[in-house]
Design a protein around this motif. Structure first.
Motif, PDB file in Angstrom:
ATOM      1  N   LYS A  19       0.856  -1.180   0.000  1.00  0.00           N
ATOM      2  CA  LYS A  19       0.000   0.000   0.000  1.00  0.00           C
ATOM      3  C   LYS A  19       0.896   1.236   0.000  1.00  0.00           C
ATOM      4  CE  LYS A  19      -3.853   2.108   2.423  1.00  0.00           C
ATOM      5  NZ  LYS A  19      -4.849   1.959   3.471  1.00  0.00           N
ATOM      6  N   ILE A  20       0.533   2.229  -0.836  1.00  0.00           N
ATOM      7  CA  ILE A  20       1.282   3.477  -0.954  1.00  0.00           C
ATOM      8  C   ILE A  20       0.384   4.629  -0.503  1.00  0.00           C
ATOM      9  CG2 ILE A  20       2.512   5.040  -2.514  1.00  0.00           C
ATOM     10  CD1 ILE A  20       3.874   2.468  -2.678  1.00  0.00           C
ATOM     11  N   SER A  21       0.968   5.513   0.302  1.00  0.00           N
ATOM     12  CA  SER A  21       0.203   6.676   0.751  1.00  0.00           C
ATOM     13  C   SER A  21       1.085   7.923   0.769  1.00  0.00           C
ATOM     14  CB  SER A  21      -0.379   6.427   2.151  1.00  0.00           C
ATOM     15  OG  SER A  21       0.660   6.253   3.092  1.00  0.00           O
ATOM     16  N   ASN A  22       0.439   9.054   0.954  1.00  0.00           N
ATOM     17  CA  ASN A  22       1.117  10.335   1.131  1.00  0.00           C
ATOM     18  C   ASN A  22       0.639  10.889   2.453  1.00  0.00           C
ATOM     19  OD1 ASN A  22       2.168  12.888   1.103  1.00  0.00           O
ATOM     20  ND2 ASN A  22       1.311  13.484  -0.871  1.00  0.00           N
ATOM     21  N   MET A  84       7.637   9.387  -8.780  1.00  0.00           N
ATOM     22  CA  MET A  84       6.655  10.459  -8.605  1.00  0.00           C
ATOM     23  C   MET A  84       6.813  11.450  -9.747  1.00  0.00           C
ATOM     24  SD  MET A  84       4.910   9.602  -6.008  1.00  0.00           S
ATOM     25  CE  MET A  84       3.919  11.068  -5.886  1.00  0.00           C
ATOM     26  N   ASP A  85       5.699  11.928 -10.282  1.00  0.00           N
ATOM     27  CA  ASP A  85       5.714  12.847 -11.426  1.00  0.00           C
ATOM     28  C   ASP A  85       6.473  14.145 -11.138  1.00  0.00           C
ATOM     29  OD1 ASP A  85       4.241  11.130 -13.018  1.00  0.00           O
ATOM     30  OD2 ASP A  85       2.329  11.954 -12.327  1.00  0.00           O
ATOM     31  N   ARG A 119       6.495  10.156   1.959  1.00  0.00           N
ATOM     32  CA  ARG A 119       7.233  11.098   2.818  1.00  0.00           C
ATOM     33  C   ARG A 119       8.379  10.416   3.577  1.00  0.00           C
ATOM     34  NH1 ARG A 119       4.794  16.079   3.235  1.00  0.00           N
ATOM     35  NH2 ARG A 119       2.674  16.162   2.416  1.00  0.00           N
ATOM     36  N   ASN A 120       8.365   9.099   3.605  1.00  0.00           N
ATOM     37  CA  ASN A 120       9.437   8.370   4.302  1.00  0.00           C
ATOM     38  C   ASN A 120      10.739   8.475   3.527  1.00  0.00           C
ATOM     39  OD1 ASN A 120       7.495   7.520   6.097  1.00  0.00           O
ATOM     40  ND2 ASN A 120       7.452   5.414   5.377  1.00  0.00           N
ATOM     41  N   GLU A 121      11.830   8.602   4.240  1.00  0.00           N
ATOM     42  CA  GLU A 121      13.157   8.558   3.628  1.00  0.00           C
ATOM     43  C   GLU A 121      13.517   7.101   3.372  1.00  0.00           C
ATOM     44  OE1 GLU A 121      15.314  11.072   2.811  1.00  0.00           O
ATOM     45  OE2 GLU A 121      13.720  12.496   3.314  1.00  0.00           O
ATOM     46  N   GLU A 122      14.232   6.851   2.287  1.00  0.00           N
ATOM     47  CA  GLU A 122      14.741   5.501   2.051  1.00  0.00           C
ATOM     48  C   GLU A 122      15.800   5.184   3.102  1.00  0.00           C
ATOM     49  OE1 GLU A 122      16.230   4.952  -1.882  1.00  0.00           O
ATOM     50  OE2 GLU A 122      14.268   5.197  -2.780  1.00  0.00           O
TER      51      GLU A 122
END
Length: 145
Positions: A19-22, A84-85, A119-122
């Motif tokens: 799941k992907i969120s912002n 991300m665009d 928003r998470n850093e890798e």
């Protein structure tokens, strides 16, 4: 000699669910790409997130004679990412090298429930591989593993 004639099943990747969120809001219609590499062969597929930001990939395996060669060291590269665009940079949901022809249980466990927020850093994680402790699973991901 007979081992070189036998075809082995190479588990490139187990079933993937994520799941992907912002910032907690699901992202719909995001292209998720998966790249699986074994020896000199690469397998590519992709999917689109649904209204809940969810995505999935089916398990992928192949047959190969390479593991029968005593000089061959089996390594499977797994990459699941999106772009991300607004910034055109690839963000890794999951990127690792698996040092066996079967996927470790710890890998299967995480790939069954990848929760990513843009928003998470890798980060780079070192996961204990109980099946082969000499090969810990080094994962680059923006998920909390």
């Amino acid at each position: 000699m007979l081992g070189m004639l036998k075809k082995y099943t190479i588990e490139l990747c187990p079933e993937v669910n994520g799941k992907i969120s912002n910032n907690g809001t699901p992202i719909e219609n995001l292209l998720i790409e998966r790249s699986l590499t074994y020896a000199d062969e690469e397998y590519l597929d992709n999917c689109i997130t649904n209204a809940n930001g969810e995505f999935s990939f089916e398990a992928r395996s192949i047959k190969s004679r390479l593991p029968g060669n005593i000089l061959h060291e089996p390594v499977v590269r797994q990459v699941i990412e999106f772009t991300m665009d607004d910034n055109n940079s690839e963000i890794y949901i999951w990127a690792t090298n698996q040092h066996d022809i079967t996927c470790p249980a710890i890998c299967k466990s995480h790939l069954s429930n990848l929760i990513s927020d843009i928003r998470n850093e890798e980060e780079v994680f070192e996961l204990i591989n109980l099946e082969a402790p000499e090969y810990p699973l080094i994962v680059r991901s923006n998920c909390s593993l």
